[in-house]
Design a protein around this motif. Sequence first.
Motif, PDB file in Angstrom:
ATOM      1  N   GLY A   1       0.578  -1.079  -0.115  1.00 57.01           N
ATOM      2  CA  GLY A   1       0.112  -0.080  -0.129  1.00 57.01           C
ATOM      3  C   GLY A   1       0.902   1.261   0.098  1.00 57.01           C
ATOM      4  N   LEU A   2       1.925   1.313   0.863  1.00 62.53           N
ATOM      5  CA  LEU A   2       2.887   2.545   0.901  1.00 62.53           C
ATOM      6  C   LEU A   2       3.460   2.606  -0.324  1.00 62.53           C
ATOM      7  CD1 LEU A   2       4.438   2.270   4.421  1.00 62.53           C
ATOM      8  CD2 LEU A   2       3.116   4.233   3.297  1.00 62.53           C
TER       9      LEU A   2
ATOM     10  N   ALA B   1      18.929   0.087   6.225  1.00 64.33           N
ATOM     11  CA  ALA B   1      19.131  -0.545   7.458  1.00 64.33           C
ATOM     12  C   ALA B   1      17.925  -1.057   8.035  1.00 64.33           C
ATOM     13  CB  ALA B   1      19.699   0.460   8.438  1.00 64.33           C
ATOM     14  N   PHE B   2      16.724  -0.439   7.630  1.00 61.17           N
ATOM     15  CA  PHE B   2      15.628  -0.927   7.992  1.00 61.17           C
ATOM     16  C   PHE B   2      15.159  -2.235   7.329  1.00 61.17           C
ATOM     17  CE2 PHE B   2      14.098   3.341   9.454  1.00 61.17           C
ATOM     18  CZ  PHE B   2      13.706   3.006  10.792  1.00 61.17           C
TER      19      PHE B   2
ATOM     20  N   ALA C   1      11.526   1.061   5.446  1.00 62.27           N
ATOM     21  CA  ALA C   1      12.260   1.173   4.661  1.00 62.27           C
ATOM     22  C   ALA C   1      11.460   1.937   3.419  1.00 62.27           C
ATOM     23  CB  ALA C   1      12.781  -0.355   4.188  1.00 62.27           C
ATOM     24  N   ILE C   2      10.080   1.297   3.044  1.00 60.07           N
ATOM     25  CA  ILE C   2       9.797   1.932   1.849  1.00 60.07           C
ATOM     26  C   ILE C   2       9.371   3.389   2.264  1.00 60.07           C
ATOM     27  CG2 ILE C   2       7.571   1.998   0.517  1.00 60.07           C
ATOM     28  CD1 ILE C   2       7.522  -1.118   0.790  1.00 60.07           C
ATOM     29  N   ALA C   3       8.844   3.807   3.444  1.00 60.94           N
ATOM     30  CA  ALA C   3       8.527   5.072   3.859  1.00 60.94           C
ATOM     31  C   ALA C   3       9.784   6.185   3.660  1.00 60.94           C
ATOM     32  CB  ALA C   3       8.096   5.197   5.308  1.00 60.94           C
TER      33      ALA C   3
ATOM     34  N   LEU D   1      12.160  -4.686  -2.824  1.00 61.06           N
ATOM     35  CA  LEU D   1      10.927  -4.672  -1.508  1.00 61.06           C
ATOM     36  C   LEU D   1       9.652  -5.059  -2.064  1.00 61.06           C
ATOM     37  CD1 LEU D   1      12.133  -1.786   0.717  1.00 61.06           C
ATOM     38  CD2 LEU D   1      12.369  -4.043   1.289  1.00 61.06           C
ATOM     39  N   LEU D   2       9.425  -4.810  -3.195  1.00 61.64           N
ATOM     40  CA  LEU D   2       8.077  -4.973  -3.712  1.00 61.64           C
ATOM     41  C   LEU D   2       8.000  -6.266  -4.271  1.00 61.64           C
ATOM     42  CD1 LEU D   2       7.105  -1.563  -5.304  1.00 61.64           C
ATOM     43  CD2 LEU D   2       6.310  -2.412  -3.130  1.00 61.64           C
ATOM     44  N   MET D   3       9.102  -6.792  -4.769  1.00 57.98           N
ATOM     45  CA  MET D   3       9.059  -8.230  -5.291  1.00 57.98           C
ATOM     46  C   MET D   3       8.981  -9.030  -4.201  1.00 57.98           C
ATOM     47  SD  MET D   3      11.388  -9.067  -8.398  1.00 57.98           S
ATOM     48  CE  MET D   3      13.104  -8.965  -7.416  1.00 57.98           C
TER      49      MET D   3
END
Length: 200
Positions: free
Chosen positions: A12-13, A123-124, A133-135, A157-159
Amino acid sequence: MRRFRISLLACGLAAVLVAAAPDARAQDGGSRAPHSTETATDGRIDQLFARLAQTESAAEARGVALLIQRRWLESGSPTADLLMNRAREAMRARDPALAIELIDRVLVIEPGWAEAWNRRAIAFTMLDDPVSAIADIYRVVSLEPRHFAAWAGLGNLLMQAGDERGALESFERALAIHPHLPRIETIVGRLAREVDGVEL
């Protein structure tokens, strides 16, 4: 169940990020928010990005990208640079929690430093916290829409979260800036076939 909920939140983010973030291909260099040394808008880094787009080989692109990344690591604040060096050492030592603590201090000093947000996103990711991380990646590309490493990181990250379409869009943005990113072109070809049935 917890991982599933995290994946949904991350997707969603990321959907908001990919839709709302400035398209790096449309940037003219005048609308990015600089940090104290204005590395995001100075003429030298603009020239490097122009060179990167015109590179004809992976080796040439790697050299230009390294010069860009070195510029990104210059905050203009000796204190922020010192803290960032310690944060990088912590990450090399596989201590992302300490790295985040140090980068938090950096961001108090230099909140407009895109690379600090990028390093905290890494790091996140090491802490298996994709939402945070995405934020942080959103902050990176808001400050520097040409940050090819951040776009590639978002794609990864999305994968992992199962959002193949979002990952494809993120990787395409990265390639639009850095046309010779290692392995990304292959991933884009595979994702395009899976998402849209497109043969590249």
